[in-house]
Design a protein around this motif. Structure first.
Motif, PDB file in Angstrom:
ATOM      1  N   LEU A   5       0.842  -1.213  -0.078  1.00 17.45           N
ATOM      2  CA  LEU A   5      -0.025   0.085  -0.028  1.00 17.45           C
ATOM      3  C   LEU A   5       0.967   1.367  -0.071  1.00 17.45           C
ATOM      4  CD1 LEU A   5      -2.788   1.707   0.253  1.00 17.45           C
ATOM      5  CD2 LEU A   5      -2.750   1.148   2.767  1.00 17.45           C
ATOM      6  N   GLY A   6       1.994   1.284   0.854  1.00 16.17           N
ATOM      7  CA  GLY A   6       2.585   2.511   1.087  1.00 16.17           C
ATOM      8  C   GLY A   6       3.316   2.892  -0.376  1.00 16.17           C
ATOM      9  N   LYS A   7       3.832   2.085  -1.289  1.00 21.42           N
ATOM     10  CA  LYS A   7       4.373   2.232  -2.577  1.00 21.42           C
ATOM     11  C   LYS A   7       3.445   2.848  -3.432  1.00 21.42           C
ATOM     12  CE  LYS A   7       7.580  -0.488  -4.160  1.00 21.42           C
ATOM     13  NZ  LYS A   7       8.347  -1.419  -4.720  1.00 21.42           N
ATOM     14  N   LEU A   8       2.108   2.211  -3.257  1.00 18.55           N
ATOM     15  CA  LEU A   8       1.112   2.877  -4.320  1.00 18.55           C
ATOM     16  C   LEU A   8       0.794   4.201  -3.957  1.00 18.55           C
ATOM     17  CD1 LEU A   8      -1.002  -0.441  -4.562  1.00 18.55           C
ATOM     18  CD2 LEU A   8       0.379   0.522  -6.352  1.00 18.55           C
ATOM     19  N   GLN A   9       0.555   4.359  -2.580  1.00 13.52           N
ATOM     20  CA  GLN A   9       0.022   5.828  -2.327  1.00 13.52           C
ATOM     21  C   GLN A   9       1.101   6.826  -2.449  1.00 13.52           C
ATOM     22  OE1 GLN A   9      -2.638   4.749   1.788  1.00 13.52           O
ATOM     23  NE2 GLN A   9      -0.588   5.429   2.037  1.00 13.52           N
ATOM     24  N   GLN A  10       2.294   6.457  -2.382  1.00 14.95           N
ATOM     25  CA  GLN A  10       3.373   7.553  -2.705  1.00 14.95           C
ATOM     26  C   GLN A  10       3.533   7.903  -4.308  1.00 14.95           C
ATOM     27  OE1 GLN A  10       4.838   9.403  -1.248  1.00 14.95           O
ATOM     28  NE2 GLN A  10       5.824   8.701   0.711  1.00 14.95           N
ATOM     29  N   ARG A  11       3.023   6.666  -5.003  1.00 15.72           N
ATOM     30  CA  ARG A  11       3.039   7.080  -6.506  1.00 15.72           C
ATOM     31  C   ARG A  11       1.879   8.050  -6.809  1.00 15.72           C
ATOM     32  NH1 ARG A  11       2.250   2.046 -10.422  1.00 15.72           N
ATOM     33  NH2 ARG A  11       0.208   2.107  -9.953  1.00 15.72           N
ATOM     34  N   HIS A  12       0.951   8.010  -6.119  1.00 18.25           N
ATOM     35  CA  HIS A  12      -0.392   8.837  -6.458  1.00 18.25           C
ATOM     36  C   HIS A  12       0.133  10.362  -5.964  1.00 18.25           C
ATOM     37  CE1 HIS A  12      -3.384   6.490  -8.031  1.00 18.25           C
ATOM     38  NE2 HIS A  12      -3.134   5.601  -7.337  1.00 18.25           N
ATOM     39  N   ARG A  13       0.555  10.349  -4.659  1.00 19.27           N
ATOM     40  CA  ARG A  13       1.063  11.727  -4.042  1.00 19.27           C
ATOM     41  C   ARG A  13       2.003  12.410  -5.054  1.00 19.27           C
ATOM     42  NH1 ARG A  13       5.168  14.019  -1.980  1.00 19.27           N
ATOM     43  NH2 ARG A  13       6.273  12.517  -2.059  1.00 19.27           N
ATOM     44  N   ARG A  14       2.949  11.558  -5.381  1.00 17.46           N
ATOM     45  CA  ARG A  14       4.148  12.315  -6.239  1.00 17.46           C
ATOM     46  C   ARG A  14       3.530  12.780  -7.712  1.00 17.46           C
ATOM     47  NH1 ARG A  14       7.366   7.681  -4.673  1.00 17.46           N
ATOM     48  NH2 ARG A  14       8.806   8.201  -2.890  1.00 17.46           N
ATOM     49  N   ALA A  15       2.704  11.899  -8.110  1.00 17.20           N
ATOM     50  CA  ALA A  15       1.919  12.464  -9.577  1.00 17.20           C
ATOM     51  C   ALA A  15       1.245  13.757  -9.317  1.00 17.20           C
ATOM     52  CB  ALA A  15       1.155  11.367 -10.073  1.00 17.20           C
ATOM     53  N   ILE A  16       0.621  14.055  -7.960  1.00 13.26           N
ATOM     54  CA  ILE A  16      -0.119  15.263  -7.952  1.00 13.26           C
ATOM     55  C   ILE A  16       0.862  16.336  -7.648  1.00 13.26           C
ATOM     56  CG2 ILE A  16      -1.728  16.283  -6.648  1.00 13.26           C
ATOM     57  CD1 ILE A  16      -2.783  14.119  -8.054  1.00 13.26           C
ATOM     58  N   GLU A  17       2.071  15.821  -6.892  1.00 16.74           N
ATOM     59  CA  GLU A  17       2.740  17.017  -6.760  1.00 16.74           C
ATOM     60  C   GLU A  17       3.688  17.609  -8.057  1.00 16.74           C
ATOM     61  OE1 GLU A  17       6.435  17.676  -3.503  1.00 16.74           O
ATOM     62  OE2 GLU A  17       6.206  15.576  -4.343  1.00 16.74           O
ATOM     63  N   ALA A  18       3.572  16.785  -8.832  1.00 18.87           N
ATOM     64  CA  ALA A  18       4.328  17.161 -10.276  1.00 18.87           C
ATOM     65  C   ALA A  18       3.313  17.831 -11.207  1.00 18.87           C
ATOM     66  CB  ALA A  18       4.952  15.681 -10.802  1.00 18.87           C
ATOM     67  N   LEU A  19       2.034  17.979 -10.775  1.00 16.08           N
ATOM     68  CA  LEU A  19       1.351  18.583 -11.783  1.00 16.08           C
ATOM     69  C   LEU A  19       1.651  20.053 -12.328  1.00 16.08           C
ATOM     70  CD1 LEU A  19      -2.436  17.401 -10.647  1.00 16.08           C
ATOM     71  CD2 LEU A  19      -1.280  16.944 -12.761  1.00 16.08           C
ATOM     72  N   VAL A  42       0.154  22.289  -6.056  1.00 14.31           N
ATOM     73  CA  VAL A  42      -0.780  21.545  -5.533  1.00 14.31           C
ATOM     74  C   VAL A  42      -0.303  20.367  -4.926  1.00 14.31           C
ATOM     75  CG1 VAL A  42      -3.028  20.202  -5.849  1.00 14.31           C
ATOM     76  CG2 VAL A  42      -3.023  22.603  -6.816  1.00 14.31           C
ATOM     77  N   THR A  43      -0.602  19.995  -3.525  1.00  9.41           N
ATOM     78  CA  THR A  43      -0.203  18.537  -3.072  1.00  9.41           C
ATOM     79  C   THR A  43      -1.493  17.910  -2.453  1.00  9.41           C
ATOM     80  OG1 THR A  43       0.356  19.684  -0.960  1.00  9.41           O
ATOM     81  CG2 THR A  43       2.212  19.518  -2.760  1.00  9.41           C
ATOM     82  N   VAL A  44      -1.236  16.781  -2.055  1.00 12.45           N
ATOM     83  CA  VAL A  44      -2.321  16.114  -1.357  1.00 12.45           C
ATOM     84  C   VAL A  44      -1.668  15.218  -0.158  1.00 12.45           C
ATOM     85  CG1 VAL A  44      -3.721  15.728  -3.485  1.00 12.45           C
ATOM     86  CG2 VAL A  44      -2.091  14.121  -2.650  1.00 12.45           C
ATOM     87  N   SER A  45      -2.499  15.027   0.756  1.00 14.59           N
ATOM     88  CA  SER A  45      -2.263  14.065   1.730  1.00 14.59           C
ATOM     89  C   SER A  45      -3.004  12.889   1.689  1.00 14.59           C
ATOM     90  CB  SER A  45      -2.629  14.561   3.194  1.00 14.59           C
ATOM     91  OG  SER A  45      -1.746  15.919   3.430  1.00 14.59           O
ATOM     92  N   ILE A  46      -2.685  11.613   1.974  1.00  7.39           N
ATOM     93  CA  ILE A  46      -3.220  10.204   1.738  1.00  7.39           C
ATOM     94  C   ILE A  46      -3.214   9.649   2.899  1.00  7.39           C
ATOM     95  CG2 ILE A  46      -3.189   8.455   0.184  1.00  7.39           C
ATOM     96  CD1 ILE A  46      -1.853   9.742  -1.916  1.00  7.39           C
ATOM     97  N   GLY A  47      -4.061   9.099   3.454  1.00 10.77           N
ATOM     98  CA  GLY A  47      -4.084   8.037   4.543  1.00 10.77           C
ATOM     99  C   GLY A  47      -4.795   6.641   4.120  1.00 10.77           C
ATOM    100  N   GLY A  48      -4.281   5.794   4.314  1.00 13.96           N
ATOM    101  CA  GLY A  48      -5.045   4.365   4.148  1.00 13.96           C
ATOM    102  C   GLY A  48      -4.834   3.290   4.930  1.00 13.96           C
ATOM    103  N   THR A  49      -5.532   2.095   4.644  1.00 12.69           N
ATOM    104  CA  THR A  49      -5.615   1.061   5.464  1.00 12.69           C
ATOM    105  C   THR A  49      -5.927  -0.537   4.812  1.00 12.69           C
ATOM    106  OG1 THR A  49      -6.441   0.236   7.569  1.00 12.69           O
ATOM    107  CG2 THR A  49      -8.120   0.974   5.930  1.00 12.69           C
ATOM    108  N   CYS A  50      -5.541  -1.333   5.183  1.00 21.06           N
ATOM    109  CA  CYS A  50      -5.938  -2.487   4.471  1.00 21.06           C
ATOM    110  C   CYS A  50      -7.406  -3.153   5.028  1.00 21.06           C
ATOM    111  CB  CYS A  50      -4.871  -3.733   4.880  1.00 21.06           C
ATOM    112  SG  CYS A  50      -5.131  -5.064   4.061  1.00 21.06           S
ATOM    113  N   VAL A  51      -8.123  -3.762   4.291  1.00 16.95           N
ATOM    114  CA  VAL A  51      -9.600  -4.043   4.649  1.00 16.95           C
ATOM    115  C   VAL A  51      -9.411  -5.524   5.125  1.00 16.95           C
ATOM    116  CG1 VAL A  51     -11.937  -4.211   4.085  1.00 16.95           C
ATOM    117  CG2 VAL A  51     -10.582  -2.422   3.091  1.00 16.95           C
ATOM    118  N   LEU A  52     -10.259  -5.696   6.331  1.00 16.63           N
ATOM    119  CA  LEU A  52     -10.207  -6.936   6.806  1.00 16.63           C
ATOM    120  C   LEU A  52     -11.915  -7.473   6.373  1.00 16.63           C
ATOM    121  CD1 LEU A  52      -8.946  -6.444  10.590  1.00 16.63           C
ATOM    122  CD2 LEU A  52      -7.608  -7.138   8.251  1.00 16.63           C
ATOM    123  N   SER A  53     -11.906  -8.866   6.507  1.00 15.88           N
ATOM    124  CA  SER A  53     -13.233  -9.465   6.232  1.00 15.88           C
ATOM    125  C   SER A  53     -14.312  -8.989   7.300  1.00 15.88           C
ATOM    126  CB  SER A  53     -13.145 -11.196   5.851  1.00 15.88           C
ATOM    127  OG  SER A  53     -12.649 -11.436   7.317  1.00 15.88           O
TER     128      SER A  53
END
Length: 308
Positions: free
Chosen positions: A233-247, A256-267
């Motif tokens: 998850l961390g690598k994927l979130q960073q890919r999105h964050r860097r893409a926005i930072e480069a706009l 423009v920058t973004v902050s991202i918070g994530g989690t893994c979903v449990l059953s």
């Protein structure tokens, strides 16, 4: 868009009826129909797997299926094909039951007239197209053109059901545009809308096949990462964050920058519990200085682990 030609699957076990229907479409001056025939439901389902049809003309009296079950079986296989039912049962109740089961229209075999059969078939296709267009529009955000909250809810429920049945893990994240009020104050709502649209489309374009980005409110977006573990998850979130930072917004002083918070979903999760953890991680990213990503796991001590 007018229909000039179509590929029709005729599901009919009676040779004389099949011959009559085929000739009706061959004589038509309105439309050219390429007809393929199945004599049983099982044969029809196999053909649907192999070929893309525009419409199914279905007899309810098949040797291997009982009445309305034929409609349901086809609908379980594919939802987008319009179905026109033909039946020897003249009762109106039978026709309405067919529509409730998933057919677009119905016609008694006693009314199999040339113009009526072709007209019903064309109308069924057009209505199905219109319905699918309306369904698609109801799942899109009107400003950005990406998925909306309703589409996100549907995808989350689908992924959670797959997970609970032993399927692959998935993660969710919330993305929030940093200092959005300052952007609006400096450039007005037109600039704010432009930023929201570009950020939403950039997030979507950075997604892998199977992932989903949705706008869930103002300047906030959700991402569902399919087939993803918390370690990925961390690598994927960073890919999105860097893409926005480069706009590049090509406006003086706009960054423009973004902050991202994530989690893994449990059953054992539901949408509320999973996104509550993601929101908690987003709060930690904002509090930590913005333009960063955080992950909250189920074990609380991991909440403020910074993703470099």
């Amino acid at each position: 868009m007018p229909i000039e030609s179509l590929r029709l699957l005729l599901v009919e076990d009676n040779d004389l009826d099949a011959m009559f229907i085929t000739r009706v479409f061959q004589r038509s001056t309105v439309i050219q129909a390429q007809i393929e025939r199945a004599s049983s439901l099982g044969e029809a389902l196999e053909m649907i797997d192999e070929t893309e049809f525009d419409v199914v003309l279905l007899d309810l009296g098949l040797p291997d299926s009982d009445g309305l079950q034929s409609i349901r079986s086809i609908r379980e296989k594919v939802t987008s094909i319009p179905i026109v039912v033909q039946t020897g049962d003249d009762r109106v109740e039978t026709g309405f039951a067919a529509i409730e089961a998933g057919a677009q229209d119905f016609l008694s075999k006693n009314d199999l007239k040339d113009h009526l059969l072709t007209r019903l078939t064309i109308h069924a296709i057009l209505r199905q197209r219109q319905m699918l267009e309306l369904q698609e529009a109801s799942l899109l955000d009107s400003m950005t053109g990406i998925a909306n909250r309703r589409r996100c809810d549907i995808e989350f429920r689908r992924r959670l059901e797959m997970l609970s049945q032993g399927g692959t893990p998935f993660c969710v994240a919330i993305v929030d545009i940093d200092n959005f009020k300052l952007i609006n104050d400096s450039g007005g709502h037109d600039l704010g809308d432009e930023v929201i649209c570009q950020v939403g489309n950039e997030l979507r374009d950075r997604c892998r096949p199977g992932d989903l980005v949705a706008r869930i409110g103002g300047e906030e977006f959700a991402i569902i990462f399919a087939d993803t573990t918390v370690d990925e998850l961390g690598k994927l979130q960073q890919r999105h964050r860097r893409a926005i930072e480069a706009l590049d917004f090509q406006r003086e002083g706009i960054s423009v920058t973004v902050s991202i918070g994530g989690t893994c979903v449990l059953s054992s999760d539901n949408k509320r519990s999973a996104f509550r953890r993601a929101d908690s991680a987003l709060y930690a990213a904002k509090k930590g200085g913005r333009n960063q990503c955080k992950i909250e796991t189920v074990v609380r001590p991991a909440i403020n682990v910074h993703i470099a």
